[in-house]
Structure formats: structure tokens, C-alpha cells
Write a protein that holds these residues in place. Structure first.
Motif, PDB file in Angstrom:
ATOM      1  N   TYR A 120       0.849  -1.201   0.000  1.00 12.01           N
ATOM      2  CA  TYR A 120       0.000   0.000   0.000  1.00 12.01           C
ATOM      3  C   TYR A 120       0.879   1.244   0.000  1.00 12.01           C
ATOM      4  N   TYR A 121       0.898   1.949  -1.141  1.00 12.37           N
ATOM      5  CA  TYR A 121       1.625   3.222  -1.272  1.00 12.37           C
ATOM      6  C   TYR A 121       0.628   4.335  -0.980  1.00 12.37           C
ATOM      7  N   THR A 122       0.799   4.995   0.164  1.00 10.80           N
ATOM      8  CA  THR A 122      -0.141   6.027   0.592  1.00 10.80           C
ATOM      9  C   THR A 122       0.359   7.416   0.192  1.00 10.80           C
ATOM     10  N   GLN A 123      -0.440   8.430   0.514  1.00  7.72           N
ATOM     11  CA  GLN A 123      -0.094   9.802   0.130  1.00  7.72           C
ATOM     12  C   GLN A 123       0.976  10.418   1.031  1.00  7.72           C
ATOM     13  N   GLY A 124       1.491   9.693   1.994  1.00  2.05           N
ATOM     14  CA  GLY A 124       2.605  10.264   2.752  1.00  2.05           C
ATOM     15  C   GLY A 124       2.473  10.181   4.245  1.00  2.05           C
ATOM     16  N   ASP A 125       2.002   9.023   4.760  1.00  2.00           N
ATOM     17  CA  ASP A 125       1.853   8.923   6.205  1.00  2.00           C
ATOM     18  C   ASP A 125       3.062   8.283   6.877  1.00  2.00           C
ATOM     19  N   GLU A 126       4.128   8.027   6.106  1.00  8.35           N
ATOM     20  CA  GLU A 126       5.321   7.440   6.714  1.00  8.35           C
ATOM     21  C   GLU A 126       6.443   8.472   6.766  1.00  8.35           C
ATOM     22  N   GLU A 127       7.001   8.668   7.938  1.00  6.54           N
ATOM     23  CA  GLU A 127       8.134   9.576   8.109  1.00  6.54           C
ATOM     24  C   GLU A 127       9.416   8.754   8.024  1.00  6.54           C
ATOM     25  N   LEU A 128      10.232   9.021   7.017  1.00 12.36           N
ATOM     26  CA  LEU A 128      11.468   8.254   6.827  1.00 12.36           C
ATOM     27  C   LEU A 128      12.506   8.680   7.858  1.00 12.36           C
ATOM     28  N   ASP A 129      13.234   7.729   8.382  1.00 12.23           N
ATOM     29  CA  ASP A 129      14.283   8.000   9.364  1.00 12.23           C
ATOM     30  C   ASP A 129      15.469   8.667   8.668  1.00 12.23           C
ATOM     31  N   GLY A 130      15.637   9.966   8.929  1.00 14.94           N
ATOM     32  CA  GLY A 130      16.686  10.731   8.245  1.00 14.94           C
ATOM     33  C   GLY A 130      18.092  10.312   8.597  1.00 14.94           C
ATOM     34  N   ASP A 131      18.274   9.590   9.720  1.00 11.14           N
ATOM     35  CA  ASP A 131      19.610   9.180  10.137  1.00 11.14           C
ATOM     36  C   ASP A 131      20.056   7.870   9.480  1.00 11.14           C
ATOM     37  N   LEU A 132      19.162   7.242   8.721  1.00 12.51           N
ATOM     38  CA  LEU A 132      19.537   6.026   7.990  1.00 12.51           C
ATOM     39  C   LEU A 132      20.107   6.393   6.628  1.00 12.51           C
ATOM     40  N   ARG A 133      21.031   5.563   6.153  1.00 14.47           N
ATOM     41  CA  ARG A 133      21.475   5.695   4.769  1.00 14.47           C
ATOM     42  C   ARG A 133      20.428   5.053   3.857  1.00 14.47           C
ATOM     43  N   VAL A 134      20.414   5.469   2.591  1.00 15.04           N
ATOM     44  CA  VAL A 134      19.432   4.968   1.630  1.00 15.04           C
ATOM     45  C   VAL A 134      19.474   3.449   1.553  1.00 15.04           C
ATOM     46  N   ILE A 135      20.668   2.883   1.436  1.00 16.17           N
ATOM     47  CA  ILE A 135      20.803   1.437   1.275  1.00 16.17           C
ATOM     48  C   ILE A 135      20.318   0.693   2.521  1.00 16.17           C
ATOM     49  N   ASP A 136      20.574   1.247   3.700  1.00 19.30           N
ATOM     50  CA  ASP A 136      20.161   0.582   4.945  1.00 19.30           C
ATOM     51  C   ASP A 136      18.643   0.596   5.091  1.00 19.30           C
ATOM     52  N   TYR A 137      17.996   1.681   4.643  1.00 21.29           N
ATOM     53  CA  TYR A 137      16.540   1.782   4.717  1.00 21.29           C
ATOM     54  C   TYR A 137      15.890   0.675   3.891  1.00 21.29           C
ATOM     55  N   ILE A 138      16.432   0.426   2.699  1.00 21.56           N
ATOM     56  CA  ILE A 138      15.866  -0.605   1.826  1.00 21.56           C
ATOM     57  C   ILE A 138      16.199  -2.003   2.342  1.00 21.56           C
ATOM     58  N   LYS A 139      17.417  -2.190   2.851  1.00 23.56           N
ATOM     59  CA  LYS A 139      17.810  -3.518   3.328  1.00 23.56           C
ATOM     60  C   LYS A 139      17.053  -3.931   4.587  1.00 23.56           C
ATOM     61  N   LYS A 140      16.478  -2.955   5.297  1.00 27.47           N
ATOM     62  CA  LYS A 140      15.648  -3.308   6.446  1.00 27.47           C
ATOM     63  C   LYS A 140      14.398  -4.058   5.989  1.00 27.47           C
ATOM     64  N   VAL A 141      13.991  -3.831   4.745  1.00 30.90           N
ATOM     65  CA  VAL A 141      12.833  -4.538   4.175  1.00 30.90           C
ATOM     66  C   VAL A 141      13.266  -5.867   3.585  1.00 30.90           C
ATOM     67  N   ALA A 142      14.289  -5.836   2.732  1.00 30.66           N
ATOM     68  CA  ALA A 142      14.763  -7.067   2.093  1.00 30.66           C
ATOM     69  C   ALA A 142      16.158  -6.832   1.505  1.00 30.66           C
ATOM     70  N   GLU A 143      17.008  -7.835   1.617  1.00 34.16           N
ATOM     71  CA  GLU A 143      18.350  -7.784   1.009  1.00 34.16           C
ATOM     72  C   GLU A 143      18.256  -8.059  -0.491  1.00 34.16           C
ATOM     73  N   VAL A 144      17.310  -8.949  -0.860  1.00 33.71           N
ATOM     74  CA  VAL A 144      17.131  -9.320  -2.270  1.00 33.71           C
ATOM     75  C   VAL A 144      15.644  -9.502  -2.542  1.00 33.71           C
ATOM     76  N   ILE A 145      15.276  -9.510  -3.825  1.00 36.55           N
ATOM     77  CA  ILE A 145      13.932  -9.924  -4.228  1.00 36.55           C
ATOM     78  C   ILE A 145      14.067 -11.049  -5.249  1.00 36.55           C
ATOM     79  N   HIS A 146      13.017 -11.853  -5.362  1.00 39.25           N
ATOM     80  CA  HIS A 146      13.011 -12.983  -6.292  1.00 39.25           C
ATOM     81  C   HIS A 146      11.996 -12.701  -7.390  1.00 39.25           C
ATOM     82  N   THR A 147      12.439 -12.684  -8.634  1.00 45.47           N
ATOM     83  CA  THR A 147      11.544 -12.382  -9.749  1.00 45.47           C
ATOM     84  C   THR A 147      10.784 -13.630 -10.165  1.00 45.47           C
ATOM     85  N   LYS A 148       9.774 -13.434 -11.028  1.00 42.58           N
ATOM     86  CA  LYS A 148       8.923 -14.561 -11.440  1.00 42.58           C
ATOM     87  C   LYS A 148       9.687 -15.574 -12.293  1.00 42.58           C
TER      88      LYS A 148
END
Length: 624
Positions: free
Chosen positions: A383-411
Motif C-alpha cells: 500500500y503506497y499512501t499519500q505520505g503517512d510514513e516519516e522516513l528516518d533521516g539518520d539512515l542511509r538509503v541502502i540501509d533503509y531498503i535492506k531493512k525490508v529485504a536484502e534481495v527480491i526474487h523475480t517470477k
């Protein structure tokens, strides 16, 4: 003409642009485009005089006026809508502001003689400045943008309403150059269409940033692209820009190929053992080193985006008799809707009609008052909303994404790393180590979007995904959705995006009704125009008169009695109607009395028409 020359701007160790120049002539319509984070909004602020440049200069005539609409406007919450609208130092703005205040005082106390005198004096000033047309124009603009309560306090408005008030303020202020940063955010289709036509007639020059590619195409006659700190100019609209940019990049690629071939020859010469004694040979060696250092600004951000995906079963989402209200306002009433694998559903309609509420219920964030929302066992919602998530400014870009997943698996079974996905979404390897607080607003939205996609959903809910994203990121997202094998449900006012992504629409209206339409958004709008045109051409139908009972040959006693009296009744009503009309003329400026008389006139006309219809029926009976 406004001229900026050799403008440079840096933030810390990041150079947004270096020694760029731009000229804006009268009546130009310029669109500024570029990937989020390249400095578009900063450049607009420098031109508007809100932010200083590090180097360079800007020149224009002394009386040159610039009006600026920020992407997130800052309004004075203590003012009313009209006071904010006329906020400015020009004589016309001051007198219109005073006029609205005097008018409001008199409405609150109609017997106040001082208020009456003040209003008369201000009306004289309005006459002197010829401000009446501007006053009417300002209120028309507000109404077209969906703001009808002119005396409402700014503090009580929603975020979207504040943006529309700020847009109206920018449009009414006298200016030689109007600068608009994302003017179509929070506007519905009708408002955007009106704004397009209004800007066609705008007397000054226009410089705008927008993600709305149809709007950009229809409004502009020159495109400037901010890319890697440089400005590239293209004469023509967005469609011409796409063609010319492709040509420029192809020429640069050809030049790079020639450059690489020449460099290989020179390196081969060096490897054979160049003698460095002569001045000629030294110059040639230096030229080889310079060729090696030369770079080309033609890196094309990849459009093919790998798609992570979780298996989706046959049962997706079903809404059964769903109703939802907030207080006394009914948002949804007995909605039934079935989503099946492969669905591409767009949700359109005016603000406040319940579109986001529907997404919230599908996502399980709120519950319906009645009915049920049934979610399939295999459904995994992103669910991509209009902006109810405040991103942690002290995280690096790569660390923010890796908190969700290190890799994804395609079809197809491939594994794509977080770093690779970030590159696909226009974050270079160097930028991936940047702290989030250093990103622009648009870059943060792009990062948040990627986070949703990294969860490998099979049902995507997108609420106004095009707001605050640049045109290049939108192209990446559209290509992603083309490959996405799951279900997409999207709320948007962006016509271009809807045409690219959806093949079915749910159309919300302000009176809690919802209709379905199979086709894209442009097809739907064309159908609406055709329907409205046909309705306008249809002659107005007279109300059908009751069909007489053909078997009835004789008048009853009551019919005869009515027949004897009805002509006198009609004459009396006609005389009463004439007297009312005379009273309306004599009432003059007494608006309250005029309103009462007008209502009475309508009631008499209705009764008179009924009597005439009845006279025709009785006359036929009398003949028989």
C-alpha cells in the motif's frame, strides 16, 4: 526579459548545478523537468528571489514582478481565504483586501453606520482602481478550484484546500513571471482542465515544474531539462522534448563511440613505445590522458525493472454490500466489487468522495460500517499512501531498503539485490550511501515507493502515486507495472498515468454513488463529453399530460362544477402573478423582499400551469 547567468548552487559537497544560464522572454511558457533531487525546486526559488545562489547573477527590469507558488505553500493560518488571496502590497490588493473586510463587518452588523460609510469609501477606491473585474476574477478562480467558503479561516482547511488557495493567490497577483511548482497536485480533472485554459490566456510568462505530462504537453512551448548540473533547452512542448532528447542522446552516443575508437588507437600507439623526447610526442601523450578523463553525460537510466512477486491465487478481493459514513456524511453505500487476478483498476472522482477510504478498507486500516471486505488467503498487499510514513533521516538509503529485504526474487527465478533495485529506481551506487535527511522531497517519495515494491506484493494499492514524483521516475514505475503480474488498484487524477496503467475505472461522485467503466481514462472523459453534448442538444420535454379515460363520455357533477369556475380561477391567478411581478420591480435593492416575492411568483406560476392543464382536460370532456 529576465536573464540569469552562470548560476551555481551547492549543498555541502553536492553541487546541484554549475554555471547555468537561462533567458525568459515575455509570454513564454516554460516547463522545467529533471529527476527528483537535481535541484528543480531550488532553481525556482533562486529565480523567485527566495533563496540566494552561490555564484552568478540575475537581471530584469526594475518593475518586473515575480509570483511564486511553492510545492508546499506556507499560508498564514490566522487569515481568512479572501485575506490570504489578496495578500500583497500592490494598491489593488490592498483595496480589495479592505473591501472584503468592510463587507464582512457590514454583514455581521447591517445597522452599523460607520461600517456603511467605510464600505462606500472603499467602493469609491475600487472604482478609481478599476478593481471590480479583478475582484470578480479572484472569486471565480477560487470557485473553479473548489473553494466556495471565502470567509473560512485558513487553519480550518485541509492540506489540498490550502494548496488550491495558494494557487488561486498566485493566479490573481499581478506578475510578469508566474512560477508554479507542481500546480496540479490535489486538483481533480475538471480543475486541471480549467487551469490549462486559464493559463492559455495568462498575460505574463510562465515557468513551471509538474509531473502531469498531459498538462506539460498542453501548456508549454519550451522545455528546459536540468540533468547532472547542466541545463538543456528544447523549443516545443513535452512531446517535442522527448523526440529531441532522443536525437541528442543518439548524437552523443555516436560521438562517444568515435571518441572511444580514437582513444584505443592512441593507447595502442603508446603501448608500442612512444618516444617522449620531442614536443610533438609530449603533446600527443598529454592528449591521450585528457581523452581518458573525458566523460559523457548520456547515461540512460534503465527502464526495464525486475519485478519481485509472490504467488496469487484465484480468490483476490471481494466487497459485499459495503457502506461507510463519517458522522452524517455517507461515503459509500452498499458497494459490491470483485477483484480478480490481472485486474488493473483506476479510481477517480472529486476530492472527499471516498476514494482513499475505499483503499483504507481494502488494506484493513479501517472497517466498513456495514458489509464485509473479503481478502483471499494468498493476497499480499503493498500500500503506497499519500505520505503517512516519516522516513528516518539518520539512515542511509541502502540501509533503509535492506531493512525490508536484502534481495527480491523475480517470477523467472532470478535474484535481484537491494543495490540493483536502487539503481533501477535512479539511485546511483554513490547516492545509496547518502543519509535520507539529505534527499529532496521527491527522492524520499521514490525511496518509499521502492520500499513498498521490495516487499514483493501481489496486490498493489496506489494512492496518488504521481504526486511529487518526476516524469522519469513515473516512466520507471509504469514500466514496472507493465511487467507486474498481480492486481493494481490506483487512485489518481493523473490522466497520462491512468491511460498507461489501468483498463477499468470506478467513478466516484459527490453524492455517494459509484459507477464502473471499462476502458481507460481518456475514453471515459470523451464519453462524458459526448453524453453532455447530447443532453444539451435534446429539446426540453414538456411534462406529460394525463391520458384521459376514453370510456368516459360524461362529466361528473364535480367536473361540471370545476368547469364552471376554472376560467375565473385562471384569471385571478394571472392578475395575482402580474401584481407580484410589479412588486418585484418596485422592491429595488431590498434583496430579502425580492427573494420572498420571487418564491411566491414561482408557486403561483406552478398553480397556474396546473389549472391550464386541467382546463384542457375538462374542455375535452365538455365537448364529448
Amino acid at each position: 526579459m529576465l536573464t540569469i547567468e552562470n548560476i551555481t548552487k551547492t549543498y555541502g559537497d553536492k553541487t546541484l548545478f554549475h554555471s547555468i544560464s537561462l533567458h525568459i522572454a515575455g509570454r513564454e511558457r516554460i516547463g522545467l523537468i529533471g529527476v527528483n533531487g537535481t535541484g528543480k525546486s531550488t532553481l525556482l526559488k533562486i529565480i523567485a528571489g527566495i533563496e540566494p545562489a552561490d555564484e552568478g547573477k540575475m537581471e530584469h527590469p526594475k518593475d518586473y514582478q515575480i509570483e511564486y507558488l511553492a510545492q508546499d505553500p506556507d499560508l498564514d493560518s490566522s487569515l481568512t481565504v479572501m485575506e490570504q488571496l489578496y495578500y500583497g502590497d500592490s494598491p489593488m490588493m490592498q483595496v480589495m483586501r479592505a473591501y472584503e473586510r468592510a463587507l464582512l463587518r457590514l454583514q455581521l452588523d447591517a445597522t452599523n453606520e460607520k461600517a456603511q460609510t467605510d464600505l462606500l469609501n472603499i467602493q469609491q477606491k475600487m472604482d478609481e482602481l478599476d478593481a471590480w473585474e479583478a475582484n470578480t476574477n479572484a472569486k471565480t478562480i477560487l470557485t473553479k478550484l473548489g473553494i466556495t467558503n471565502f470567509n473560512k479561516q485558513i487553519a480550518l482547511l485541509s492540506g489540498g484546500q490550502k494548496k488550491r488557495v495558494a494557487l488561486a493567490k498566485a493566479l490573481v497577483q499581478p506578475a510578469d513571471l508566474l512560477i508554479l511548482d507542481e500546480p496540479t497536485n490535489h486538483l481533480d480533472h475538471e480543475s486541471i482542465e480549467w487551469l490549462e485554459k486559464y493559463l492559455e490566456m495568462y498575460r505574463g510568462s510562465l515557468l513551471l515544474v509538474t509531473h502531469d505530462r498531459y498538462f506539460l504537453n498542453r501548456v508549454t512551448n519550451r522545455i528546459i531539462e536540468l540533468h547532472d548540473g547542466n541545463l538543456y533547452t528544447y523549443e516545443g512542448n513535452y512531446e517535442v522534448f522527448l523526440e529531441k532528447k532522443a536525437e541528442r542522446e543518439q548524437l552523443q552516443r555516436n560521438y562517444e563511440i568515435k571518441h572511444q575508437n580514437a582513444l584505443r588507437r592512441e593507447l595502442a600507439w603508446l603501448k608500442r613505445g612512444a618516444r617522449a623526447r620531442s614536443t610533438k610526442q609530449k603533446a600527443r601523450i598529454e592528449r591521450v590522458h585528457n581523452m581518458q578523463e573525458q566523460t559523457f553525460q548520456i547515461k540512460q537510466e534503465t527502464i526495464h525493472v525486475p519485478v519481485g512477486f509472490t504467488r496469487l491465487g484465484k480468490k483476490v478481493i471481494e466487497l459485499k454490500e459495503v457502506s461507510k459514513s463519517f458522522g452524517e456524511k455517507k461515503i459509500l453505500a452498499n458497494m459490491n466489487q470483485l477483484l480478480i487476478p490481472g485486474d488493473r483498476l483506476g479510481i477517480v472522482g472529486p476530492n472527499g468522495a471516498g476514494k482513499t477510504t475505499l483503499l483504507h478498507m481494502i488494506a484493513g486500516r479501517i472497517s466498513p460500517d456495514q458489509g464485509e471486505v473479503i481478502i483471499g488467503d494468498t493476497v499480499k498487499i503493498g500500500y503506497y499512501t499519500q505520505g503517512d510514513e516519516e522516513l528516518d533521516g539518520d539512515l542511509r538509503v541502502i540501509d533503509y531498503i535492506k531493512k525490508v529485504a536484502e534481495v527480491i526474487h523475480t517470477k523467472d527465478g532470478s535474484v535481484i539485490t537491494a543495490e540493483q533495485m536502487l539503481e533501477h529506481f535512479l539511485f546511483s551506487r554513490k547516492q545509496q550511501w547518502t543519509y535520507i535527511h539529505r534527499l529532496s522531497g521527491g527522492e524520499k517519495r521514490r525511496l518509499y515507493l521502492l520500499k513498498i515494491l521490495m516487499k514483493e506484493p501481489n496486490v498493489l494499492l496506489l494512492d496518488e502515486p504521481t504526486n511529487d514524483l518526476d516524469t522519469q521516475t513515473l516512466s520507471v514505475l509504469e514500466e514496472y507495472l507493465d511487467e507486474f503480474p498481480g492486481v493494481v488498484v490506483c487512485v489518481s487524477h493523473d490522466r497520462y498515468f491512468l491511460d498507461r496503467v489501468v483498463d477499468r475505472l470506478l467513478v466516484f461522485t459527490s453524492n455517494d454513488s459509484v459507477t464502473s467503466y471499462h476502458g481507460n481514462y481518456t475514453d471515459f472523459l470523451k464519453q462524458q463529453i459526448q453524453t453532455n453534448d447530447q443532453a444539451a442538444k435534446q429539446p426540453s420535454k414538456e411534462p406529460e399530460k394525463p391520458i384521459l379515460n376514453k370510456q368516459k363520455k360524461k362529466m361528473s357533477y364535480l367536473d361540471k362544477k370545476e368547469w364552471d369556475e376554472i376560467e375565473d380561477d385562471i384569471t385571478a391567478l394571472e392578475e395575482k402573478l402580474a401584481a407580484i411581478q410589479e412588486e418585484i420591480i418596485n422592491a429595488g435593492s431590498d434583496s430579502e423582499k425580492v427573494q420572498q416575492l420571487y418564491q411566491e411568483q414561482q408557486e403561483i406560476e406552478k398553480t397556474l400551469n396546473e389549472k391550464i392543464d386541467r382546463w384542457e382536460e375538462l374542455s375535452l370532456l365538455a365537448e364529448e
